[in-house]
Enzyme design. Structure first.
Site, PDB file in Angstrom:
ATOM      1  N   ARG A  94       0.832  -1.212   0.000  1.00 48.65           N
ATOM      2  CA  ARG A  94       0.000   0.000   0.000  1.00 48.65           C
ATOM      3  C   ARG A  94       0.862   1.256   0.000  1.00 48.65           C
ATOM      4  NH1 ARG A  94      -3.750  -0.230   4.878  1.00 48.65           N
ATOM      5  NH2 ARG A  94      -1.877  -1.163   5.732  1.00 48.65           N
ATOM      6  N   ASN A 151      -6.370  -2.502   1.952  1.00 51.96           N
ATOM      7  CA  ASN A 151      -6.383  -3.956   2.035  1.00 51.96           C
ATOM      8  C   ASN A 151      -7.821  -4.449   2.050  1.00 51.96           C
ATOM      9  OD1 ASN A 151      -3.599  -4.198   2.168  1.00 51.96           O
ATOM     10  ND2 ASN A 151      -3.527  -4.380   4.382  1.00 51.96           N
TER      11      ASN A 151
END
Length: 90
Positions: A18, A36
């Site tokens: 990320r 996520n």
């Protein structure tokens, strides 16, 4: 404005993926977010010019140094909501 919604699968959680996406999107001047998913995948929603979005998709295939990307599914569309920056969501 053009928008892509990408689902990335493989070893993409717990490997700074990320952060990698947020930095890459920021360098490209894109807006949107990365987060996520409960199934172990990562969702990326990005907005910008088509050529720049294509560049982000290439970054997604590469992944962070610890990631092992198995697949990137990309859906193209038109933004219904616009974002001011690129966020990392938890």
């Amino acid at each position: 404005m053009t928008e892509i919604r990408c689902v990335i699968t493989g070893k993409v959680q717990g490997v700074r993926f990320r952060d990698y996406v947020q930095v890459s999107a920021g360098e490209l001047g894109l807006t949107g977010y990365v987060r996520n998913q409960s199934d172990g995948s990562v969702l990326v929603l990005a907005q910008g010019e088509p050529d720049t979005l294509k560049a982000l998709v290439e970054y997604l295939h590469e992944g962070s140094s610890l990631a092992k990307v198995e697949a990137v599914v990309v859906d193209w569309g038109t933004a219904s909501v616009t974002y001011d920056d690129f966020s990392l969501l938890h």
